[in-house]
Motif scaffolding. Structure first.
Motif, short mmCIF file in Angstrom:
data_model
loop_
_atom_site.label_atom_id
_atom_site.label_comp_id
_atom_site.label_asym_id
_atom_site.label_seq_id
_atom_site.Cartn_x
_atom_site.Cartn_y
_atom_site.Cartn_z
N HIS A 340 -1.67 -2.81 4.11
CA HIS A 340 -2.79 -2.30 4.92
C HIS A 340 -2.39 -2.11 6.40
O HIS A 340 -3.17 -2.42 7.31
CB HIS A 340 -3.99 -3.25 4.86
CG HIS A 340 -4.58 -3.40 3.49
ND1 HIS A 340 -5.78 -2.84 3.14
CD2 HIS A 340 -4.13 -4.03 2.39
CE1 HIS A 340 -6.04 -3.14 1.87
NE2 HIS A 340 -5.04 -3.86 1.39
N ARG A 363 -4.47 4.67 3.08
CA ARG A 363 -5.50 3.79 2.52
C ARG A 363 -6.84 3.94 3.27
O ARG A 363 -7.91 3.86 2.66
CB ARG A 363 -5.04 2.33 2.57
CG ARG A 363 -5.93 1.38 1.80
CD ARG A 363 -5.46 -0.05 1.94
NE ARG A 363 -4.29 -0.36 1.16
CZ ARG A 363 -4.31 -0.73 -0.11
NH1 ARG A 363 -5.46 -0.80 -0.75
NH2 ARG A 363 -3.20 -1.02 -0.74
N GLU A 364 -6.76 4.16 4.58
CA GLU A 364 -8.00 4.28 5.37
C GLU A 364 -8.64 5.66 5.23
O GLU A 364 -9.84 5.81 5.45
CB GLU A 364 -7.69 4.00 6.84
CG GLU A 364 -7.46 2.53 7.15
CD GLU A 364 -7.34 2.29 8.66
OE1 GLU A 364 -7.31 3.29 9.41
OE2 GLU A 364 -7.28 1.12 9.06
N GLU A 368 -11.23 4.40 -1.91
CA GLU A 368 -10.56 3.24 -2.51
C GLU A 368 -10.13 3.50 -3.95
O GLU A 368 -9.08 3.01 -4.40
CB GLU A 368 -11.49 2.04 -2.45
CG GLU A 368 -10.88 0.77 -3.00
CD GLU A 368 -11.84 -0.41 -2.95
OE1 GLU A 368 -11.43 -1.52 -3.32
OE2 GLU A 368 -13.01 -0.21 -2.55
N GLY A 371 -6.51 4.88 -4.29
CA GLY A 371 -5.49 3.91 -3.94
C GLY A 371 -5.39 2.81 -4.98
O GLY A 371 -4.28 2.38 -5.36
N MET A 372 -6.53 2.35 -5.48
CA MET A 372 -6.55 1.31 -6.51
C MET A 372 -5.85 1.82 -7.78
O MET A 372 -5.06 1.10 -8.40
CB MET A 372 -8.00 0.93 -6.84
CG MET A 372 -8.14 -0.08 -7.96
SD MET A 372 -9.87 -0.42 -8.36
CE MET A 372 -10.37 1.16 -9.06
#
Length: 453
Positions: A340, A363-364, A368, A371-372
């Motif tokens: 992160h 990631r930002e 989500e 990315g997951m």
């Protein structure tokens, strides 16, 4: 401008429409066929994007619109029911495979046999994949490449134009049905037709939505695939690619499924422009450039939205936000993604990026879910290949594959309006060149066998 009447009119001159017209003309030498397209004929389809520059087109972009549609791009025909659409579910798995064989035979008739087909099937790998929690999707592939694909479709055009009336650079502005015939108002005049087939692909989505609504047809849910494009060491997947040029892997969890897409050993990442958005796309090593030392692919997670507008807004908000009004694409090292933290620089990174992108925090900037899915996928992939994914692996945000909203059609691709058919990607049933072409042959066989009964 004059009024013209035809037995069958096809709107859109992409792959599905070409195979439909070719099938029709071989069924009956007397049926009159009219094909209308917003773009240009193939020999006139030039754009600065083809040379890696900016779009130089006035109006619609010739890279995506015109005779052969996206068949001109990479010419990759995957012959499988494992991915690329749901044609097998609609007309039967074996029937679809038989039609794909016919597609390949036609391509070879026009010069496709100068490139050997190959198979990604590997029983040993499939077994190892299952143990690692991955499904290995297999296919027979004939990968023509841009140059040969263009030659083949030009050869088909030369044959078709002896029997088919073409109206290029023509926009159909209104469709109405009077009695048993359709009336088409276009920028090239008025046309009438007994049967109307629409094969406008992804590029005609907004137009189709408007025309369908005016006819009283309304689509259901719309699928949207989005995901992170990965660029890794060229030999990282050697243990699973040693017998095939590429492979396609799928991971399934309760909350998502994800599939690798457009895997390019020794390929580069380039800009892809669609729907006003800029995304990282893979360019195959067989195209004309020096091969890279890397391998790239996207991991796509499909989602379904209640409407096409909702899907387009979602993708526009996310990818448009990354683009920041320009061509910005964000890139991050895998190690930084896991911890992160922002990637500040790629200087000295083991994997040399093939696309100039802006260092940052994928990631930002990416929801989500994507990315997951990638982290879960990498976990299973590491089990499969028996080694960790290198921390210098690069992650680019964000790639997408757009799908048409699905309008209801019967087993012959006929809508609720008699004699109005949808084929190819605009039917919502196909998502690949091979399945689109197969749908064209399928409807061509149906119309060719019934038209004069």
């Amino acid at each position: 401008m004059q009024s013209n009447h035809h037995d069958i009119t096809i709107i859109g001159a992409g792959v599905s429409s070409i195979f439909l017209a070719y099938t029709l003309m071989n069924h009956n030498e007397h049926v009159s066929i009219h094909m209308i397209d917003l773009g240009k004929e193939l020999s006139e389809r030039t754009c600065g994007l083809d040379e890696g520059g900016i779009c130089t087109c006035e109006g619609v972009c010739s890279k995506y619109i015109g005779f052969a549609g996206l068949g001109k791009s990479e010419g990759k025909f995957n012959y499988t029911n494992d991915f690329g659409g749901e044609l097998g579910r609609k007309i039967g798995q074996q029937n679809t495979l038989d039609l794909m064989r016919e597609v390949d035979n036609i391509l070879c008739e026009f010069g496709g046999d100068t490139i050997h087909s190959y198979s990604t099937k590997n029983e040993k790998l499939s077994s190892r994949g299952n143990e690692a929690g991955l499904k290995v999707l297999s296919t027979e592939v004939r990968h023509l490449g841009t140059r040969l694909a263009s030659e083949i479709f030009q050869n088909m055009y030369e044959v078709l134009k002896a029997r088919v009336t073409f109206s290029f650079e023509t926009r159909v502005e209104a469709i109405s049905k009077k009695g048993n015939a359709f009336q088409l108002k276009s920028t090239s005049g008025q046309f009438t037709t007994e049967k109307l087939v629409i094969g406008t692909g992804m590029s005609g989505s907004n137009w189709l939505k408007e025309q369908a609504a005016s006819l009283g047809l309304f689509p259901g849910k719309t699928r949207l695939d989005m995901g992170i494009r990965v660029e890794m060491k060229g030999d990282q997947l050697q243990s699973i690619l040693q017998d095939t040029f590429e492979t396609k892997l799928k991971i399934e969890r309760d909350s998502f499924s994800a599939t690798t897409y457009c895997m390019n050993p020794q390929g580069r990442i380039i800009h892809k422009h669609e729907h006003g958005l800029v995304m990282p796309d893979g360019q195959n090593a067989r195209e004309e450039f020096t091969p890279s030392a890397n391998l790239n692919f996207s991991l796509f997670v499909p989602r379904y939205f209640q409407s096409h507008d909702e899907a387009m807004k979602y993708s526009g908000d996310i990818i448009g936000g990354i683009n920041q009004g320009g061509e910005r694409i964000v890139v991050q090292r895998l190690q930084d993604f896991k911890f992160h933290i922002n990637t500040e620089s790629l200087e000295g990174n083991l994997i040399d990026p093939s696309l100039k992108a802006e260092c940052g925090n994928v990631r930002e900037e990416v929801p989500e879910l994507y990315g997951m899915a990638l982290i879960e996928f990498f976990g299973s992939l590491e089990t499969l290949i028996g080694e960790p994914i290198h921390p210098d692996t690069l992650l680019y945000g964000l790639d997408a594959k757009f799908h048409e909203p699905k309008l209801p059609t019967d087993e012959n691709f006929e809508t609720d309006i008699s004699n109005l058919f949808l084929i190819g990607d605009c039917s919502g049933e196909t998502h690949s060149l091979s399945q689109a072409a197969s749908s064209g042959i399928y409807v061509g066989n149906y119309l060719g066998g019934t038209f004069f009964q």
